[in-house]
Scaffold this motif. Structure first.
Motif, short mmCIF file in Angstrom:
data_model
loop_
_atom_site.label_atom_id
_atom_site.label_comp_id
_atom_site.label_asym_id
_atom_site.label_seq_id
_atom_site.Cartn_x
_atom_site.Cartn_y
_atom_site.Cartn_z
N PHE A 325 0.84 -1.19 0.00
CA PHE A 325 0.00 0.00 0.00
C PHE A 325 0.89 1.25 0.00
CE2 PHE A 325 -2.96 -3.16 1.54
CZ PHE A 325 -4.16 -2.77 0.95
N PRO A 326 0.37 2.38 -0.45
CA PRO A 326 1.17 3.61 -0.40
C PRO A 326 1.61 3.92 1.03
CG PRO A 326 -0.82 3.93 -1.72
CD PRO A 326 -0.97 2.59 -1.05
N ALA A 327 2.74 4.61 1.13
CA ALA A 327 3.31 4.91 2.44
C ALA A 327 2.32 5.60 3.38
CB ALA A 327 4.57 5.75 2.28
N PRO A 328 1.53 6.60 2.92
CA PRO A 328 0.57 7.21 3.85
C PRO A 328 -0.46 6.21 4.37
CG PRO A 328 0.89 8.61 1.93
CD PRO A 328 1.56 7.32 1.63
N ALA A 329 -0.89 5.29 3.50
CA ALA A 329 -1.87 4.28 3.94
C ALA A 329 -1.24 3.33 4.96
CB ALA A 329 -2.40 3.51 2.74
N ILE A 330 0.03 2.97 4.75
CA ILE A 330 0.72 2.10 5.71
C ILE A 330 0.84 2.79 7.05
CG2 ILE A 330 2.94 1.01 6.23
CD1 ILE A 330 3.28 0.47 3.28
N ALA A 331 1.26 4.07 7.02
CA ALA A 331 1.40 4.82 8.27
C ALA A 331 0.07 4.91 9.01
CB ALA A 331 1.95 6.21 7.97
N LEU A 332 -1.01 5.17 8.25
CA LEU A 332 -2.33 5.26 8.86
C LEU A 332 -2.76 3.93 9.46
CD1 LEU A 332 -4.81 6.99 9.42
CD2 LEU A 332 -5.71 6.33 7.18
N ALA A 333 -2.47 2.82 8.75
CA ALA A 333 -2.84 1.49 9.26
C ALA A 333 -2.09 1.18 10.55
CB ALA A 333 -2.54 0.43 8.21
N ILE A 334 -0.80 1.50 10.59
CA ILE A 334 -0.02 1.24 11.80
C ILE A 334 -0.53 2.11 12.96
CG2 ILE A 334 2.28 1.43 12.83
CD1 ILE A 334 3.44 0.80 10.08
N LEU A 335 -0.80 3.37 12.68
CA LEU A 335 -1.30 4.28 13.72
C LEU A 335 -2.67 3.83 14.22
CD1 LEU A 335 -1.00 6.84 15.38
CD2 LEU A 335 -1.97 8.12 13.47
N ALA A 336 -3.56 3.46 13.31
CA ALA A 336 -4.89 3.01 13.72
C ALA A 336 -4.81 1.74 14.57
CB ALA A 336 -5.77 2.77 12.49
N THR A 337 -3.93 0.83 14.17
CA THR A 337 -3.76 -0.41 14.94
C THR A 337 -3.22 -0.11 16.34
OG1 THR A 337 -3.29 -1.64 12.91
CG2 THR A 337 -2.62 -2.65 14.98
N ALA A 338 -2.21 0.77 16.40
CA ALA A 338 -1.64 1.13 17.70
C ALA A 338 -2.68 1.83 18.58
CB ALA A 338 -0.42 2.03 17.50
N ALA A 339 -3.49 2.70 17.97
CA ALA A 339 -4.50 3.43 18.75
C ALA A 339 -5.56 2.48 19.29
CB ALA A 339 -5.15 4.50 17.86
N LEU A 340 -6.05 1.58 18.44
CA LEU A 340 -7.07 0.63 18.90
C LEU A 340 -6.51 -0.27 20.00
CD1 LEU A 340 -9.82 -0.75 18.66
CD2 LEU A 340 -8.88 -2.15 16.81
N ALA A 341 -5.31 -0.79 19.78
CA ALA A 341 -4.71 -1.67 20.78
C ALA A 341 -4.49 -0.92 22.10
CB ALA A 341 -3.40 -2.24 20.25
N SER A 342 -3.98 0.29 22.02
CA SER A 342 -3.71 1.07 23.23
C SER A 342 -5.00 1.35 24.00
CB SER A 342 -3.02 2.38 22.86
OG SER A 342 -1.81 2.16 22.18
N TRP A 343 -6.04 1.71 23.26
CA TRP A 343 -7.32 2.02 23.91
C TRP A 343 -7.86 0.79 24.64
CZ3 TRP A 343 -12.48 0.41 23.06
CH2 TRP A 343 -13.45 1.18 23.71
N LEU A 344 -7.74 -0.37 24.02
CA LEU A 344 -8.22 -1.59 24.65
C LEU A 344 -7.35 -2.01 25.83
CD1 LEU A 344 -9.15 -3.65 21.46
CD2 LEU A 344 -10.75 -2.67 23.13
N PHE A 345 -6.02 -1.97 25.63
CA PHE A 345 -5.11 -2.47 26.66
C PHE A 345 -5.17 -1.63 27.93
CE2 PHE A 345 -2.18 -4.31 23.15
CZ PHE A 345 -3.09 -5.33 22.96
N LEU A 346 -5.32 -0.32 27.78
CA LEU A 346 -5.34 0.55 28.96
C LEU A 346 -6.62 0.42 29.77
CD1 LEU A 346 -3.72 3.75 27.43
CD2 LEU A 346 -2.72 2.24 29.15
N ARG A 347 -7.62 -0.27 29.20
CA ARG A 347 -8.90 -0.41 29.89
C ARG A 347 -9.13 -1.84 30.39
NH1 ARG A 347 -12.35 3.87 28.18
NH2 ARG A 347 -14.21 2.61 28.58
N ARG A 348 -8.14 -2.72 30.15
CA ARG A 348 -8.34 -4.13 30.46
C ARG A 348 -7.28 -4.65 31.42
NH1 ARG A 348 -13.37 -6.04 28.73
NH2 ARG A 348 -13.90 -4.97 26.79
#
Length: 631
Positions: A325-348
């Protein structure tokens, strides 16, 4: 205070998400995760198996049948046989023919070197082969090699052959394949040398250019809907499947009489056909491909050089390249994954967070495989690295900050409430600084209880016996309180003060308090037998207790001095509950509750008499209700 706690939660979330995304992204673009991505990429090839039918290319294989058919002729003297096979392929409608055999001299030249007598055969042995080359539509193969000194040299077909090609050296392609550091061929270079006076175009690219009607001397080409520049840049090979997926016909069949009538030969019309070695171990030019990685349950196979070139030709002409995927899409995918994981992990809890992280990683793996089916390469390892980093960072926060605060909560309340309440407190209120220890208004039910005739009892027992008695009694009396999620706030001599609805708020605190009072009354009746057995013939009064309860608003907080503080409640509600406990003697009711408490509890608890009483420190009377023991 709540706004400050929310701000801290947001800050922690942003810190974990951004750090995880930045580190995972940096690892991806620095190539640190490439080995893991290659593993996934190879595994998807194994799982997919044959991905599609080749539409543009086929192989004329010099296989064991061919060697058996031509066993009397040395390979160096096969030009007439190649010529015959090429003629059949031309007549069958093959679009372009590539000869994937590297040879530096012709049979005729070699015969002259033997200084044999000149004959008609020695002069015309290659004539049929030369005729086919001159007819056009052929690509011969060369090779770029390095000598022991590291100098690059070209191994080309003999001049007497490539001079006959319409494009001469422009119809020669280099067959070099360039594996990745793990020795697996996943990519190819359309152009290997950019010098205009050298045959620097790849063998596969030459074949695809001829099939697409492109000028090999141009600065760039349009092939398969893609622009391919004359530059040193690699592209990913879109393998159609494992070995033997490319349509194949034995060269031995091409040499048979009536070959043009064979269905497999007719099927070669309009295709690029590569004449290449196959099956013969003495000639195989084999390479590791994504299908060569050893995976449990899958065969580890290699692929001949001709098959790899055929897959490259198919990739070029179809335009089906596996693409990141284009570099911006890769960066967005990594950031979205990190954000979702962080949101879940900090609440569990860490255990559930780990299971959630594993689930997310598996989901990304599935999405990666599905995306591969559409020739899209997902940065699987980087996204999974973001999940792992988010988990580790959130765990570190818990260990260094949040868990410390939670331990403080356990230290503060663990001796007074049940473990279940502590867990609820942690789950519902979070770390210690989320509780407003400086003062918070809450609605609770307060319970006071003391021992009847305690002064008389203590006068007839020794100090050690009094302590033994109180400890034994409190252990039994407090069990009902803890069972109903109450908070044993303090012991005042022989009295117990408990509160329900603080520090964990729940709507049925009044009902729980009344049930706890009934349980304490039952515990006191059982304790009466213990007293009689433990202290017989002491003349002790019959053991009994009184309990008072009231529901209302209190102020909760950490009260005391800098050196000694405790979490407690204050207010009129506390005073009334204490006074109602004192009224149990006057009214003769073991359990006295205010009408406010009974109304809040509902009709689930049996009641007896009622009365309006005036308590000390309050001008207005309080309606009280007798709470009957459980039947």
């Amino acid at each position: 205070m709540k706004r400050g706690a929310a701000l801290r939660r947001v800050q922690r979330f942003l810190a974990v998400a951004l750090v995880s995304a930045l580190v995972a992204g940096a690892a991806h673009w620095q190539g640190l995760t490439s080995g893991f991505d290659d593993f996934y990429y190879d595994a998807w090839h194994h799982l997919a198996g044959k991905r599609r039918d080749a539409q543009h290319v086929a192989i004329a294989s010099v296989d064991d049948d061919t060697f058996l058919k031509l066993k009397d002729d040395p390979l160096a003297f096969w030009q007439p046989h190649f010529a015959q096979a090429m003629k059949v392929l031309e007549d069958a409608g093959a679009k372009v023919i590539g000869l994937d055999f590297v040879y530096a001299t012709s049979a005729e030249t070699w015969l002259k070197r033997l200084d044999l007598p000149d004959t008609q055969v020695s002069r015309t042995y290659d004539s049929a082969f030369r005729e086919r080359l001159a007819a056009g539509g052929k690509v011969l193969v060369g090779h770029l090699i390095q000598n022991s000194r590291g100098d690059s040299q070209l191994v080309l077909p003999p001049p007497e052959h490539y001079y006959l090609l319409p494009g001469q050296l422009g119809d020669v392609g280099l067959a070099n394949l360039f594996p990745d550091p793990d020795s697996i061929v996943r990519r190819f270079f359309p152009v290997l040398l950019t010098e205009p006076n050298l045959p620097g175009i790849g063998f596969s690219t030459q074949l695809a250019l001829r099939a697409a009607g492109q000028d090999a001397t141009a600065a760039s080409w349009q092939i398969g809907g893609e622009s391919v520049p004359r530059a040193l840049s690699s592209r990913t090979i879109g393998f159609v499947g494992p070995s033997d997926t490319i349509p194949r016909v034995s060269m031995a069949r091409l040499l048979d009489p009536g070959a043009l009538s064979l269905p497999e030969v007719k099927a070669l019309a309009g295709r690029v056909v590569i004449i290449t070695a196959h099956d013969s171990s003495s000639l195989q030019d084999t390479h590791l491909t994504p299908y060569s990685r050893g995976l449990i349950g899958f065969e580890r196979t290699q692929m001949t050089g001709g098959e790899v070139h055929a897959n490259i030709v198919e990739t070029l002409l179809s335009g089906r390249y596996p693409r990141e995927f284009p570099a911006p899409a890769i960066a967005l995918a990594i950031l979205a994954t990190a954000a979702l994981a962080s949101w879940l992990f900090l609440r569990r809890h860490p255990l559930s967070a780990g299971l959630i992280g594993l689930g997310l990683a598996l989901l990304i793996t599935l999405l990666s495989y599905l995306s591969f089916g559409h020739d899209r390469i997902v940065p699987t390892s980087a996204m999974q690295a973001a999940i792992l980093l988010a988990f580790l960072l959130s765990l570190a926060l818990r260990l260094t900050g949040e868990e410390r605060a939670r331990r403080n909560l356990r230290n503060m309340f663990g001796s007074y409430v049940s473990a279940e309440v502590v867990d609820l407190l942690i789950a519902n209120r979070g770390d210690g600084d989320r509780i407003d220890l400086k003062g918070e208004e809450m609605t609770v039910t307060v319970l006071f209880s003391d021992i009847r005739s305690f002064t008389t009892i203590s006068e007839k027992l020794s100090a050690h016996e009094v302590v033994e008695m109180l400890n034994t009694y409190f252990a039994r009396a407090c069990e009902p309180i803890l069972a109903e999620r109450g908070n044993v706030n303090k012991y005042i001599g022989d009295a117990v003060m408990a509160m329900f609805g603080s520090p964990v708020a729940y709507p049925d605190h009044a009902l729980r308090a009344l049930r706890a009072a009934q349980g304490m009354h039952e515990a006191a009746l059982h304790f009466r037998g213990w007293m009689q057995e433990r202290f017989p013939d002491r003349g002790l009064p019959e053991f009994a207790i009184g309990i008072g309860l009231h529901t209302g608003t209190v102020i909760s907080g950490n009260i005391g001095t800098e050196k000694r503080r405790e979490y407690t409640i204050i207010g009129d509600t506390v005073n009334i509950a204490s006074r109602l406990e004192g009224l149990t003697k006057e009214l003769g009711w073991p359990i006295v509750a205010s009408r406010t408490t009974v109304t809040a509890a509902g009709a689930a608890v049996a009641t007896g008499g009622t009365s309006n009483v005036t308590v000390k420190g309050r001008s207005e009377p309080v309606e009280v209700v007798e709470i009957l023991p459980r039947g």
